[in-house]
Design a protein around this motif. Sequence first.
Motif, short mmCIF file in Angstrom:
data_model
loop_
_atom_site.label_atom_id
_atom_site.label_comp_id
_atom_site.label_asym_id
_atom_site.label_seq_id
_atom_site.Cartn_x
_atom_site.Cartn_y
_atom_site.Cartn_z
N UNK A 141 0.80 -1.24 -0.05
CA UNK A 141 -0.13 0.04 0.09
C UNK A 141 0.72 1.33 0.04
N UNK A 142 2.10 1.21 0.54
CA UNK A 142 2.97 2.36 0.72
C UNK A 142 3.53 2.88 -0.84
N UNK A 143 3.44 1.86 -1.61
CA UNK A 143 4.21 2.15 -3.00
C UNK A 143 3.40 3.12 -3.59
N UNK A 144 3.84 4.15 -4.13
CA UNK A 144 3.05 5.07 -5.02
C UNK A 144 3.72 5.13 -6.24
N UNK A 145 2.87 4.80 -7.45
CA UNK A 145 3.38 5.00 -8.80
C UNK A 145 2.89 6.10 -9.42
N UNK A 146 3.75 6.94 -10.12
CA UNK A 146 3.27 8.14 -10.85
C UNK A 146 3.55 8.16 -12.27
#
Length: 671
Positions: A141-146
């Motif tokens: 959940x803490x992984x952010x993909x932009x």
Amino acid sequence: MGPNSDSFEPTAAISPGHHTEKGIILGSLGYMSPEQVRGEIVDSRSDIFSFGVVLFEMLMGKRAFARDTASDTMAAILRDEPPYLEGTGKSIPLALRRIIDHCLEKAPPLRFHDAEDLAFTLGNARDLLFAQSPSFTPSPPQTIIRRLTHGRGMVEAARFIPGSREVVFSARWHGGDPEVYSLNPDALEPRSLGLKGASLVAVSTTGELAVKRNPRQWAYLEVGQLVRVTPGGSERIELQECLDADWLPDGSGLASIYSDVPSFWEATLDFFQSRLARCLGRAFWATRVSPQGGQLVLFEQSSPVKGDGRIVLIDREGRRTVLADLVGFTGLAWGPEGKEIWFGQHQSGSTSIWGMRPDGSKRLLMQQAGLLEVHDVSPDGKVLASLSMVSNGSMGLDAPDAGERELSWNDATETFDVSQDGTKLLLGAGGYGSSAADRRTVYLRDLKRSLTVRLGAGVSAFFTNGDRHVLTLSGLNQSVASIIPVDSGSAREVNTGGSRSLTFVLPTPQGTHAVIQDPEEWKLCDLATGHLKKFAGNDCTYFNGLNGVSPGGRSVLLGRTTGGWLDHPLFVFPIDGGEPVEVKGLQRGDIPARWTADGHSIYVFNRDGLPTYIHRIELATGERSHVRTIMPVNPSGMAGIRTLALTPDASFIAYNHTRKLSDLYLIEGLK
């Protein structure tokens, strides 16, 4: 639609007898494209936008642009981006998110060209989205993909700029030449650095760039002139022919891989001015110097398939340690503080990013559907990676004014050969990600009868004996050459004198002999007796796809590997003995394709960049004349044409290509 409405009711219908007028907006509110909202002329790309809205809604259970009032909804369509799919608790494959993003581009030219283009991309991603694979476990959940780029083409390389929030990358948009850009991830507005015709290689700690000028395709990589570019824009040439490079930690120089030895198979690795000539293999890339400067890691391969090889660690004295043998490698960089090497591996439709220590132990950082290529890692653990969709294909061209037509069939995406009258094709698997060591299927396609039949296994196939037979090579490991009748009869294995490590086999037009290459030399093989006769050494090379035996069966076209990876001088080798004669009139980048019917000329084409020009060269004089120009209808994601197959009079041409569409992403939160 009232305040906070999430109604799925359509907008009111036009009453009977009402006539539309110019400027009146027609459509279902919330599903209209920006140009439809503005009352402009719309085309099929407007439907692509609406499809993207529906797809978003199917996945999320809510509309992409729903607002409290109709006017706010229309304003959102014109101005706002849809909400992030990440961070919602739903497992949405990145490949599918990329498709939605392309559908919902505000500007029509940036969307999929038409429904066929969209359907092709969805079909290409189908296995990624629905395959039962552990790779579809959602990222933590803490992984952010932009997503950082929104172009129509391919991202080639990307790096963080030390001491800055910006990144720099190179890309080929809409079939054009490569260009270098800088980008602030918070602004998402790429700015050209004025380096057109250049691919990014590396960024130093002082902000100096290393780029490859006029890069050219070689073994699914690029070779070009290595140039240093200062922050002020001044340039200095370092090497004329470089495959890969990276800056030393203090920015004083570059570790580089280039060719200056008289062998096609060797390269020079220049690391801290210690020149270490090594037989590394067929290709070498992903070269990265450790932050401390005492080690260098790279990927080397002897396979013609990009990504099948090994990760190698090299110290300043030239000592080598193989850290991992891999299939499906997608790029690497040193992790935070240089304690680990972070690399990508693509298998079964998904990519795993691993952290590996210099002792070879590794741990999983994330898994993601699709082809994710690792470009760089920042000191605080951010990752720059591109998500790519790769497809191979073969297109046919008849008369110069005729349109393109698709030639691919099932898994066969490359035309190996064309019959002399242009009515029959030999198709097989080829291109990016096709292992030549695998047993692939060869098909015979009859264009007149719209009939395609399976002939057998093979990584190459050529017509022979007046197009009545086909000679195939089953693979590169324990390979078997076979003669297969075109109309009826059984295939038979041919006697190649006991050689089983063949890398090339090409029949004479008469079908009695074949030119073969084993690891040691070039030979003429009598297909009936297996008798072998050497006529050239291992300092010669062939050109992929070349139909190089003369119409009379007495000569063959081969290149001489006199140093470097490109522009090998081309020679006509007499098969029965005698001195080879160099072909005159060749220009930089010319790739031979086949002989003309009279045996007096050959056809050549340029493989680097578009459009592709085909020329005829008279062997006696070196005089060249233009024959055809090829410009794909949809050049996006194409760096050029890989190989050609054509009739002796060039009236029918099949060109093989690889299309790679990618965008750049920023991944945060990996630990």
